[in-house]
Write a protein that holds these residues in place. Sequence first.
Motif, PDB file in Angstrom:
ATOM      1  N   ASN A   1       0.821  -1.209   0.000  1.00 16.95           N
ATOM      2  CA  ASN A   1       0.000   0.000   0.000  1.00 16.95           C
ATOM      3  C   ASN A   1       0.857   1.262   0.000  1.00 16.95           C
ATOM      4  O   ASN A   1       0.542   2.249  -0.676  1.00 16.95           O
TER       5      ASN A   1
ATOM      6  N   ALA B   1       0.966   4.121  -2.882  1.00 14.54           N
ATOM      7  CA  ALA B   1       0.695   5.520  -2.544  1.00 14.54           C
ATOM      8  C   ALA B   1       1.836   6.430  -2.994  1.00 14.54           C
ATOM      9  O   ALA B   1       1.602   7.526  -3.529  1.00 14.54           O
TER      10      ALA B   1
ATOM     11  N   GLY C   1      -5.585   0.694   5.240  1.00 11.59           N
ATOM     12  CA  GLY C   1      -4.520   1.406   4.557  1.00 11.59           C
ATOM     13  C   GLY C   1      -4.234   2.802   5.068  1.00 11.59           C
ATOM     14  O   GLY C   1      -3.390   3.510   4.501  1.00 11.59           O
ATOM     15  N   ALA C   2      -4.878   3.219   6.155  1.00  9.73           N
ATOM     16  CA  ALA C   2      -4.705   4.595   6.651  1.00  9.73           C
ATOM     17  C   ALA C   2      -3.260   4.863   7.049  1.00  9.73           C
ATOM     18  O   ALA C   2      -2.642   5.844   6.614  1.00  9.73           O
TER      19      ALA C   2
ATOM     20  N   THR D   1      -0.728   4.806   4.025  1.00 14.06           N
ATOM     21  CA  THR D   1      -0.702   5.983   3.170  1.00 14.06           C
ATOM     22  C   THR D   1      -0.190   7.205   3.930  1.00 14.06           C
ATOM     23  O   THR D   1       0.406   8.103   3.319  1.00 14.06           O
TER      24      THR D   1
ATOM     25  N   ALA E   1      -3.674  10.371   4.200  1.00 14.93           N
ATOM     26  CA  ALA E   1      -4.440   9.338   4.911  1.00 14.93           C
ATOM     27  C   ALA E   1      -5.919   9.685   4.973  1.00 14.93           C
ATOM     28  O   ALA E   1      -6.782   8.796   4.876  1.00 14.93           O
TER      29      ALA E   1
ATOM     30  N   THR F   1      -7.664   8.567   1.903  1.00 11.28           N
ATOM     31  CA  THR F   1      -7.770   7.103   1.858  1.00 11.28           C
ATOM     32  C   THR F   1      -8.928   6.607   2.721  1.00 11.28           C
ATOM     33  O   THR F   1      -9.693   5.728   2.289  1.00 11.28           O
TER      34      THR F   1
ATOM     35  N   ARG G   1     -12.829   6.702   1.599  1.00  9.19           N
ATOM     36  CA  ARG G   1     -13.392   5.838   0.561  1.00  9.19           C
ATOM     37  C   ARG G   1     -13.038   4.387   0.868  1.00  9.19           C
ATOM     38  O   ARG G   1     -12.103   4.112   1.633  1.00  9.19           O
TER      39      ARG G   1
ATOM     40  N   ALA H   1      -8.003   0.182   0.652  1.00  8.12           N
ATOM     41  CA  ALA H   1      -6.736   0.908   0.565  1.00  8.12           C
ATOM     42  C   ALA H   1      -6.605   1.470  -0.842  1.00  8.12           C
ATOM     43  O   ALA H   1      -6.046   0.835  -1.730  1.00  8.12           O
ATOM     44  N   ASN H   2      -7.126   2.654  -1.036  1.00  6.96           N
ATOM     45  CA  ASN H   2      -7.160   3.282  -2.358  1.00  6.96           C
ATOM     46  C   ASN H   2      -6.533   4.674  -2.233  1.00  6.96           C
ATOM     47  O   ASN H   2      -7.232   5.678  -2.148  1.00  6.96           O
ATOM     48  N   PRO H   3      -5.188   4.759  -2.223  1.00  4.58           N
ATOM     49  CA  PRO H   3      -4.522   6.035  -1.990  1.00  4.58           C
ATOM     50  C   PRO H   3      -4.806   7.051  -3.088  1.00  4.58           C
ATOM     51  O   PRO H   3      -5.075   6.688  -4.240  1.00  4.58           O
ATOM     52  N   PRO H   4      -4.734   8.339  -2.747  1.00  5.40           N
ATOM     53  CA  PRO H   4      -4.999   9.376  -3.749  1.00  5.40           C
ATOM     54  C   PRO H   4      -3.837   9.565  -4.713  1.00  5.40           C
ATOM     55  O   PRO H   4      -2.683   9.241  -4.406  1.00  5.40           O
TER      56      PRO H   4
END
Length: 308
Positions: free
Chosen positions: A29, A33, A243-244, A247, A286, A289, A292, A295-298
Amino acid sequence: MILCCGEALIDMIEAQGAYTPHPGGAVYNTAIALGRLERSVGFLSGLSNDVFGTLLREGLQASHVDTSHVMFSDRPTTLAFVRLVNGNASYMFYDENTAGRSLDKSSLPAIPANISAMYFGGISLIGLPAADFYSALAKREASARVIMMDPNIRPLFITEPEIYRERLNQMIACCDILKVSDDDLHWIISGNATLKEKALAIRALGPKVVIVTKGSEGSVAYLSDDESVEAAAHKVSVVDTVGAGDTFNAGVLAKLSQLGLLTKEAIGSLDADDMLAALRFGSEVASITVSRPGANPPVLAELSQGLS
């Protein structure tokens, strides 16, 4: 380049009674990121040639992560079954004899000169023989490169706590930057000492900087016995926390990289304002992330002020 060293796995996430596969793993992750934040980043791990391994490799490449350091094998991919309760994740791992866990310290790879920093963490620091592989790699490279670690401790996954603690302490000693959650810190150092007292005690083992994250209460970085900086968390509507921390770590590394501070000399004398900027950037990354699912980092364009 920042080289992220550790696990990649498939999160099987429960939704409406069924489990859906999603690429994941703490170190994976963070690499994803960093790639989306447009930093030069590579990934070092063991990946399977199976269908899940292919999914993981394609995810790295789609986020511009260099996969030339990955070691491929025909062993299976690690699976983590994830249950979300009120947005908080709990995990059950299937990791025996997998491609990631089977790395051996007798075959450490050469690390090229363009790698300025290395990041370690997650469950890859628990299961043998891979845990010894990453420990040996970090200790071998620590004299020449910035080492950051986030153990991201999963107590239920640790079957031999004393052996794990010994290995973890050895890695902490060679770190430049150690990031822990408040729960991690209380697990590493038991007793009734304050969070600050425990952070300073662990900093005395070797790290130049100890970062402690406190969920919705933000984060604090201890630069010396007398100097610390604290950043508030970004207030958002939390969908889940998957994932906080990973990221957040990417945000901190990305900002330090952008400022030209990922060198042994610079980390040893970090300015408080620069560290605060890194904490704040990590918090913003974070916050997107957790707003949403999964674990979908910006990507960099989603951040309010980019990396300027």
